[in-house]
Design a protein around this motif. Structure first.
Motif, mmCIF file in Angstrom:
data_model
loop_
_atom_site.group_PDB
_atom_site.id
_atom_site.type_symbol
_atom_site.label_atom_id
_atom_site.label_comp_id
_atom_site.label_asym_id
_atom_site.label_seq_id
_atom_site.Cartn_x
_atom_site.Cartn_y
_atom_site.Cartn_z
ATOM 1 N N ASN A 36 21.995 70.218 66.209
ATOM 2 C CA ASN A 36 22.791 70.141 64.984
ATOM 3 C C ASN A 36 24.242 69.757 65.210
ATOM 4 O O ASN A 36 24.799 68.963 64.461
ATOM 5 N N ILE A 37 24.873 70.307 66.231
ATOM 6 C CA ILE A 37 26.278 69.978 66.493
ATOM 7 C C ILE A 37 26.440 68.509 66.890
ATOM 8 O O ILE A 37 27.302 67.817 66.342
ATOM 9 N N PRO A 38 25.632 67.972 67.820
ATOM 10 C CA PRO A 38 25.772 66.539 68.130
ATOM 11 C C PRO A 38 25.497 65.633 66.921
ATOM 12 O O PRO A 38 26.168 64.626 66.732
ATOM 13 N N LYS A 39 24.510 65.999 66.112
ATOM 14 C CA LYS A 39 24.210 65.184 64.936
ATOM 15 C C LYS A 39 25.390 65.188 63.970
ATOM 16 O O LYS A 39 25.769 64.156 63.414
ATOM 17 N N MET A 40 25.994 66.363 63.771
ATOM 18 C CA MET A 40 27.149 66.449 62.881
ATOM 19 C C MET A 40 28.322 65.648 63.440
ATOM 20 O O MET A 40 29.011 64.941 62.706
ATOM 21 N N PHE A 41 28.533 65.726 64.746
ATOM 22 C CA PHE A 41 29.619 64.976 65.381
ATOM 23 C C PHE A 41 29.439 63.476 65.173
ATOM 24 O O PHE A 41 30.372 62.770 64.775
ATOM 25 N N VAL A 42 28.256 62.977 65.452
ATOM 26 C CA VAL A 42 27.980 61.540 65.282
ATOM 27 C C VAL A 42 28.124 61.154 63.809
ATOM 28 O O VAL A 42 28.746 60.139 63.480
ATOM 29 N N LEU A 43 27.565 61.964 62.914
ATOM 30 C CA LEU A 43 27.636 61.678 61.482
ATOM 31 C C LEU A 43 29.080 61.609 60.999
ATOM 32 O O LEU A 43 29.473 60.653 60.325
ATOM 33 N N LEU A 44 29.894 62.601 61.338
ATOM 34 C CA LEU A 44 31.287 62.624 60.877
ATOM 35 C C LEU A 44 32.102 61.500 61.493
ATOM 36 O O LEU A 44 32.924 60.873 60.817
ATOM 37 N N THR A 45 31.881 61.221 62.776
ATOM 38 C CA THR A 45 32.635 60.165 63.448
ATOM 39 C C THR A 45 32.355 58.799 62.824
ATOM 40 O O THR A 45 33.283 58.055 62.472
ATOM 41 N N PHE A 46 31.086 58.474 62.659
ATOM 42 C CA PHE A 46 30.738 57.160 62.110
ATOM 43 C C PHE A 46 31.048 57.068 60.617
ATOM 44 O O PHE A 46 31.399 55.994 60.127
ATOM 45 N N ALA A 47 30.921 58.181 59.888
ATOM 46 C CA ALA A 47 31.279 58.151 58.465
ATOM 47 C C ALA A 47 32.772 57.889 58.302
ATOM 48 O O ALA A 47 33.182 57.114 57.424
ATOM 49 N N ALA A 48 33.598 58.504 59.158
ATOM 50 C CA ALA A 48 35.042 58.254 59.099
ATOM 51 C C ALA A 48 35.350 56.791 59.436
ATOM 52 O O ALA A 48 36.193 56.159 58.783
ATOM 53 N N TRP A 49 34.654 56.262 60.433
ATOM 54 C CA TRP A 49 34.844 54.860 60.818
ATOM 55 C C TRP A 49 34.461 53.939 59.657
ATOM 56 O O TRP A 49 35.203 53.014 59.303
ATOM 57 N N LEU A 50 33.311 54.192 59.070
ATOM 58 C CA LEU A 50 32.865 53.357 57.946
ATOM 59 C C LEU A 50 33.790 53.491 56.740
ATOM 60 O O LEU A 50 34.093 52.495 56.071
ATOM 61 N N LEU A 51 34.239 54.704 56.456
ATOM 62 C CA LEU A 51 35.157 54.909 55.330
ATOM 63 C C LEU A 51 36.457 54.146 55.570
ATOM 64 O O LEU A 51 36.939 53.438 54.678
ATOM 65 N N GLY A 52 37.009 54.274 56.770
ATOM 66 C CA GLY A 52 38.259 53.584 57.070
ATOM 67 C C GLY A 52 38.143 52.080 56.970
ATOM 68 O O GLY A 52 38.976 51.425 56.330
ATOM 69 N N SER A 53 37.110 51.526 57.560
ATOM 70 C CA SER A 53 36.965 50.063 57.521
ATOM 71 C C SER A 53 36.667 49.566 56.108
ATOM 72 O O SER A 53 37.136 48.507 55.708
ATOM 73 N N THR A 54 35.921 50.349 55.337
ATOM 74 C CA THR A 54 35.628 49.946 53.960
ATOM 75 C C THR A 54 36.880 50.033 53.093
ATOM 76 O O THR A 54 37.149 49.132 52.290
ATOM 77 N N LEU A 55 37.670 51.096 53.249
ATOM 78 C CA LEU A 55 38.897 51.232 52.456
ATOM 79 C C LEU A 55 39.896 50.124 52.774
ATOM 80 O O LEU A 55 40.539 49.590 51.866
ATOM 81 N N VAL A 56 40.021 49.773 54.047
ATOM 82 C CA VAL A 56 40.923 48.677 54.415
ATOM 83 C C VAL A 56 40.480 47.397 53.721
ATOM 84 O O VAL A 56 41.295 46.666 53.150
#
Length: 171
Positions: A36-56
């Motif tokens: 669960n912890i690794p899945k959450m880490f990967v999910l949050l990291t990539f979601a932040a990356w996708l959010l940032g690139s989409t907002l830009v």
């Protein structure tokens, strides 16, 4: 409507598919909770990356109008955040119960992935999603067969059922 450039749409689509695949197969044995912890880490990291690139891209192209589905997701996210802030158990609200990690942060990340999917996928691109699902499903099936036959290459500490796949739940 939120618009991305053709190049940004293609990059975002592939990053979204990679995110789903990595979250599915993420685990790390040295942790007390290897799934669960690794899945959450990967999910949050990539979601932040996708959010940032989409907002830009959104601000660069000055496309700020939202579809009804996107408005519904924004309302859902606002409700999650408000409920998380107003509760007496904020840590559990934001990170989730121990060994589950299904709190506000995970749901916000999933909502981000949903919005990104809404702006980057069209009907003609569904073959890429189908291909990713076939790969993930095929690998999960092979791994399930390995576990069922007693040939699991990983040393899991499952107390009640040796077969659980990559999602961490033997039910």
């Amino acid at each position: 409507m939120i618009l991305l450039s053709k190049e940004q749409t293609q990059k975002t689509r592939w990053l979204l598919l990679i995110t789903g695949t990595l979250v599915t197969f993420a685990f790390w044995f040295p942790l007390e909770d290897p799934i669960n912890i690794p899945k959450m880490f990967v999910l949050l990291t990539f979601a932040a990356w996708l959010l940032g690139s989409t907002l830009v891209s959104v601000f660069y192209h000055r496309s700020h109008t939202f579809s009804p589905g996107q408005w519904a997701l924004l309302a859902f996210c606002a409700g999650l955040i408000i409920a998380g802030i107003l509760t007496d158990v904020r840590y559990t609200a934001f990170f989730g119960a121990s060994h589950r990690n299904t709190g506000v942060l995970s749901y916000l990340a999933l909502a981000i992935l949903m919005v990104v999917a809404m702006v980057s996928f069209e009907q003609r691109d569904i073959h890429q999603l189908r291909f990713a699902l076939l790969i993930v499903g095929g690998l999960s099936t092979v791994y399930g067969i390995l576990q069922t036959s007693g040939n699991d290459p990983f040393n899991w500490h499952a107390l009640y059922n040796p077969v659980f796949g990559t999602v961490g739940n033997p039910d």
